[in-house]
Design an enzyme around this catalytic site. Structure first.
Site, PDB file in Angstrom:
ATOM      1  N   LEU A  43      10.885 -20.276  -3.845  1.00 33.17           N
ATOM      2  CA  LEU A  43      10.067 -19.364  -3.153  1.00 33.17           C
ATOM      3  C   LEU A  43       8.800 -19.531  -3.884  1.00 33.17           C
ATOM      4  CD1 LEU A  43       9.475 -16.846  -1.289  1.00 33.17           C
ATOM      5  CD2 LEU A  43      10.079 -15.764  -3.406  1.00 33.17           C
ATOM      6  N   GLY A  46      -0.085   5.248  -4.412  1.00 33.22           N
ATOM      7  CA  GLY A  46      -0.567   6.568  -4.975  1.00 33.22           C
ATOM      8  C   GLY A  46      -0.183   7.586  -4.299  1.00 33.22           C
ATOM      9  N   ARG A  47      -0.194   7.531  -2.938  1.00 35.91           N
ATOM     10  CA  ARG A  47       0.520   8.800  -2.013  1.00 35.91           C
ATOM     11  C   ARG A  47       2.040   9.075  -2.300  1.00 35.91           C
ATOM     12  NH1 ARG A  47      -1.704   6.075   3.337  1.00 35.91           N
ATOM     13  NH2 ARG A  47      -2.126   4.526   1.878  1.00 35.91           N
ATOM     14  N   HIS A 104       2.661   2.865  -8.950  1.00 38.90           N
ATOM     15  CA  HIS A 104       2.846   1.464  -9.007  1.00 38.90           C
ATOM     16  C   HIS A 104       4.036   1.015  -9.597  1.00 38.90           C
ATOM     17  CE1 HIS A 104      -1.387   1.900  -7.576  1.00 38.90           C
ATOM     18  NE2 HIS A 104      -1.908   2.595  -8.599  1.00 38.90           N
ATOM     19  N   ASP A 164       0.844  -1.249   0.006  1.00 38.55           N
ATOM     20  CA  ASP A 164      -0.016   0.152   0.139  1.00 38.55           C
ATOM     21  C   ASP A 164       0.754   1.210  -0.148  1.00 38.55           C
ATOM     22  OD1 ASP A 164      -2.389   1.410   0.100  1.00 38.55           O
ATOM     23  OD2 ASP A 164      -2.728   1.418   2.172  1.00 38.55           O
ATOM     24  N   GLY A 165       0.420   2.521  -0.442  1.00 38.28           N
ATOM     25  CA  GLY A 165       0.936   3.615  -0.507  1.00 38.28           C
ATOM     26  C   GLY A 165       1.558   4.082  -1.710  1.00 38.28           C
ATOM     27  N   TRP A 191     -11.173  -2.783  -9.126  1.00 37.51           N
ATOM     28  CA  TRP A 191     -11.999  -2.431 -10.376  1.00 37.51           C
ATOM     29  C   TRP A 191     -12.706  -1.134 -10.379  1.00 37.51           C
ATOM     30  CZ3 TRP A 191     -10.099  -5.272 -14.096  1.00 37.51           C
ATOM     31  CH2 TRP A 191      -9.893  -6.708 -13.851  1.00 37.51           C
TER      32      TRP A 191
HETATM   33  C1  FPP Z   1      -2.086  -0.125  -3.321  1.00 39.18           C
HETATM   34  O1  FPP Z   1      -1.732   1.427  -3.301  1.00 39.18           O
HETATM   35  C2  FPP Z   1      -1.428  -0.643  -4.205  1.00 39.18           C
HETATM   36  C3  FPP Z   1      -2.331  -1.179  -5.356  1.00 39.18           C
HETATM   37  C4  FPP Z   1      -3.798  -1.099  -5.355  1.00 39.18           C
HETATM   38  C5  FPP Z   1      -1.394  -1.960  -6.460  1.00 39.18           C
HETATM   39  C6  FPP Z   1      -0.128  -2.725  -6.028  1.00 39.18           C
HETATM   40  C7  FPP Z   1       0.396  -3.025  -7.224  1.00 39.18           C
HETATM   41  C8  FPP Z   1       1.810  -2.817  -7.137  1.00 39.18           C
HETATM   42  C9  FPP Z   1       2.819  -2.550  -6.275  1.00 39.18           C
HETATM   43  C10 FPP Z   1       2.419  -3.171  -8.728  1.00 39.18           C
HETATM   44  C11 FPP Z   1       1.944  -3.985  -9.339  1.00 39.18           C
HETATM   45  C12 FPP Z   1       2.134  -5.439  -9.039  1.00 39.18           C
HETATM   46  C13 FPP Z   1       2.558  -6.241  -9.890  1.00 39.18           C
HETATM   47  C14 FPP Z   1       2.745  -7.567  -9.432  1.00 39.18           C
HETATM   48  C15 FPP Z   1       3.143  -5.865 -11.262  1.00 39.18           C
HETATM   49  P1  FPP Z   1      -2.649   2.613  -3.434  1.00 39.18           P
HETATM   50  O2  FPP Z   1      -2.418   3.046  -4.922  1.00 39.18           O
HETATM   51  O3  FPP Z   1      -3.943   2.379  -2.787  1.00 39.18           O
HETATM   52  O4  FPP Z   1      -1.808   3.701  -2.868  1.00 39.18           O
HETATM   53  P2  FPP Z   1      -2.476   4.795  -1.870  1.00 39.18           P
HETATM   54  O5  FPP Z   1      -3.399   4.221  -0.620  1.00 39.18           O
HETATM   55  O6  FPP Z   1      -1.448   5.783  -1.405  1.00 39.18           O
HETATM   56  O7  FPP Z   1      -3.427   5.698  -2.816  1.00 39.18           O
END
Ligand code: FPP
Length: 264
Positions: free
Chosen positions: A152, A44-45, A58, A41-42, A90
């Site tokens: 793994l 976007g921030r 991402h 998580d994080g 989605w």
């Molecule tokens: C949540 O952060 C993250 C996601 C919804 C996507 C996680 C994906 C990746 C780390 C990369 C893609 C993975 C692969 C396997 C290619 P958020 O966007 O909700 O962050 P925020 O809470 O700061 O907005």
């Protein structure tokens, strides 16, 4: 310019390496978790702080994933489960969903040889049939090519929801009951486990959630019953080897009782 930002950020992360060497020496290698789960998580921030589009977050998050997979193979952790795309994701703007799917295909295609060289078995988990056809195809190639790797297991949660997983397991069991293969009395925890996407794997010993939130977000609801949590405000793209090792060291200080008493 964007490449420069990425470069500065990456060199700051890798500058942590001497700390990592010290932390590795402090670990009890006989008491490492067999299964680590991570809510990535994080992103976007992280991007927002840099006034960049969310997709950049991402993309930076993929670099963290790459590093953590590497550490897990070095330490022989056994199983790593990451939450990459939830059944709820989605609802995000279409361009963000598209960017995530594109990144996924890119990650799998670009990393597969390296993952195989490191002995990683790629195991996508979730309702994969709803993913775009090109993502599904790339994942199937990765699953097939890496199926015999044993260093793994990398479970990648994609269109994954903990509740959906339980619904899918219950439906699969109900079909067997209806067909007369088993009776309702045969339903027990083991049977449910055997019908989850994670069938055959141990439950996570450690859950890591970066980015400061204190919730499960529909992740591995069944499997996390006795898992130790490690939470940090560090955003996933800033999360690196040192944070992971800190989480492992902290995990090794925990007394796990699984509902029993100490020394029972
Ligand atoms: C949540 O952060 C993250 C996601 C919804 C996507 C996680 C994906 C990746 C780390 C990369 C893609 C993975 C692969 C396997 C290619 P958020 O966007 O909700 O962050 P925020 O809470 O700061 O907005």
């Amino acid at each position: 310019m964007l490449g420069k930002i990425a470069g500065m950020w990456w060199s700051r992360k890798t500058a942590d390496q001497p700390d990592a060497d010290k932390l590795i020496k402090s670990l009890d290698h006989g008491r490492l978790p067999k299964h680590v789960a991570i809510i990535m998580d994080g992103n976007g921030r992280w991007a927002g702080k840099r006034r960049l589009p969310r997709a950049f977050g991402h993309r930076a998050g993929v670099e963290s994933l790459r590093e953590i997979v590497k550490v897990c193979t070095e330490l022989k952790i056994g199983v790593l489960t990451v939450y990459a795309f939830s059944t709820e994701n989605w609802k995000r703007p279409q361009d963000e969903v598209d960017a995530l799917m594109k990144l996924l295909v890119e990650y799998v295609n670009k990393e597969l040889d390296e993952l195989c060289a490191k002995g990683v078995r790629v195991n996508p988990v979730g309702r994969l049939e709803d993913l775009p056809a090109n993502a599904l195809a790339a994942l199937e190639v990765a699953r097939e090519k890496s199926r015999d790797n044993s260093c793994l297991v990398l479970n990648i949660g994609l269109n994954y929801g903990g509740r959906t997983e339980i619904v899918d397991a219950v439906q699969a069991i109900a079909v067997k009951v209806k067909a007369g293969e088993i009776s309702a009395e045969d339903i027990n925890e083991k049977l449910i486990n055997d019908n989850l996407y994670t069938a055959g794997l141990p439950d996570p010993d450690l859950l890591i959630r970066p980015a400061g939130d204190f919730r499960l977000s529909n992740f591995l609801l069944w499997q996390l019953a006795y898992t130790e949590f490690w939470l940090t405000p560090v955003l996933w793209p800033d999360f690196g080897r040192v944070h992971f090792l800190q989480a492992l060291l902290d995990f090794q200080q925990r007394e796990r009782r699984f509902g029993g008493l100490k020394d029972s």
